[in-house]
Scaffold this motif. Structure first.
Motif, PDB file in Angstrom:
ATOM      1  N   ARG A  49      12.204   3.018  -8.550  1.00  0.00           N
ATOM      2  CA  ARG A  49      12.899   2.632  -7.308  1.00  0.00           C
ATOM      3  C   ARG A  49      11.918   2.124  -6.260  1.00  0.00           C
ATOM      4  O   ARG A  49      12.203   1.160  -5.554  1.00  0.00           O
ATOM      5  CB  ARG A  49      13.701   3.799  -6.747  1.00  0.00           C
ATOM      6  N   ALA A  50      10.743   2.758  -6.157  1.00  0.00           N
ATOM      7  CA  ALA A  50       9.734   2.297  -5.197  1.00  0.00           C
ATOM      8  C   ALA A  50       9.215   0.927  -5.603  1.00  0.00           C
ATOM      9  O   ALA A  50       9.064   0.035  -4.764  1.00  0.00           O
ATOM     10  CB  ALA A  50       8.587   3.294  -5.102  1.00  0.00           C
ATOM     11  N   LEU A  51       8.952   0.751  -6.894  1.00  0.00           N
ATOM     12  CA  LEU A  51       8.460  -0.540  -7.370  1.00  0.00           C
ATOM     13  C   LEU A  51       9.534  -1.613  -7.224  1.00  0.00           C
ATOM     14  O   LEU A  51       9.233  -2.764  -6.904  1.00  0.00           O
ATOM     15  CB  LEU A  51       7.988  -0.415  -8.815  1.00  0.00           C
ATOM     16  N   GLY A  52      10.789  -1.241  -7.439  1.00  0.00           N
ATOM     17  CA  GLY A  52      11.893  -2.179  -7.229  1.00  0.00           C
ATOM     18  C   GLY A  52      12.038  -2.558  -5.768  1.00  0.00           C
ATOM     19  O   GLY A  52      12.312  -3.718  -5.444  1.00  0.00           O
TER      20      GLY A  52
ATOM     21  N   ALA B  26       0.830  -1.204   0.000  1.00  0.00           N
ATOM     22  CA  ALA B  26       0.000   0.000   0.000  1.00  0.00           C
ATOM     23  C   ALA B  26       0.870   1.263   0.000  1.00  0.00           C
ATOM     24  O   ALA B  26       0.670   2.167  -0.824  1.00  0.00           O
ATOM     25  CB  ALA B  26      -0.937  -0.004   1.208  1.00  0.00           C
ATOM     26  N   ALA B  27       1.825   1.326   0.903  1.00  0.00           N
ATOM     27  CA  ALA B  27       2.652   2.530   1.040  1.00  0.00           C
ATOM     28  C   ALA B  27       3.512   2.787  -0.194  1.00  0.00           C
ATOM     29  O   ALA B  27       3.575   3.914  -0.691  1.00  0.00           O
ATOM     30  CB  ALA B  27       3.531   2.419   2.284  1.00  0.00           C
ATOM     31  N   LEU B  28       4.172   1.752  -0.698  1.00  0.00           N
ATOM     32  CA  LEU B  28       5.069   1.955  -1.839  1.00  0.00           C
ATOM     33  C   LEU B  28       4.302   2.212  -3.135  1.00  0.00           C
ATOM     34  O   LEU B  28       4.789   2.938  -4.006  1.00  0.00           O
ATOM     35  CB  LEU B  28       6.046   0.788  -1.965  1.00  0.00           C
ATOM     36  N   MET B  29       3.105   1.661  -3.258  1.00  0.00           N
ATOM     37  CA  MET B  29       2.280   1.972  -4.443  1.00  0.00           C
ATOM     38  C   MET B  29       1.813   3.423  -4.392  1.00  0.00           C
ATOM     39  O   MET B  29       1.835   4.127  -5.405  1.00  0.00           O
ATOM     40  CB  MET B  29       1.096   1.016  -4.548  1.00  0.00           C
ATOM     41  N   ILE B  30       1.399   3.894  -3.218  1.00  0.00           N
ATOM     42  CA  ILE B  30       1.016   5.304  -3.075  1.00  0.00           C
ATOM     43  C   ILE B  30       2.205   6.191  -3.381  1.00  0.00           C
ATOM     44  O   ILE B  30       2.083   7.190  -4.096  1.00  0.00           O
ATOM     45  CB  ILE B  30       0.465   5.587  -1.666  1.00  0.00           C
TER      46      ILE B  30
END
Length: 95
Positions: A65-68, A46-50
């Motif tokens: 980078r967040a998706l990685g 949830a946090a990294l997708m947001i």
């Protein structure tokens, strides 16, 4: 955007520094708390997708980078998937 790092400890004691392009991580985790593996994964997703969506809204593309980082967390969690009692601790936030 204010990026941040957060330190986690996997169930086997291994520590890892994780990345977020947004401070939204602070809305999902509390330093010093530990979370069941399923809860930790749900909060991380949830946090990294947001965070990635915020980057996309500002720069026109999702944050790789967040998706990685999310992929890394999901990969790391697989090692403990057969241990329902496994917990992941969030140790600290570093801006």
């Amino acid at each position: 955007m204010p990026e941040m790092h957060f330190s986690i400890r996997w169930p086997d004691g291994t520590r890892e520094i994780c990345y977020s392009p947004s401070l939204v991580i602070k809305d999902y985790f509390v330093p010093g708390e530990s979370y069941t593996l399923d809860d930790f994964l749900a909060r991380s997703r949830a946090a990294l997708m947001i965070a990635s969506e915020r980057v996309q809204a500002r720069y026109g593309m999702p944050c790789s980078r967040a998706l990685g980082q999310l992929a890394r967390i999901e990969s790391g969690a697989r090692a403990y998937s057969t241990h329902p009692e496994a917990r992941v601790a969030v140790e600290s936030f570093d801006a």
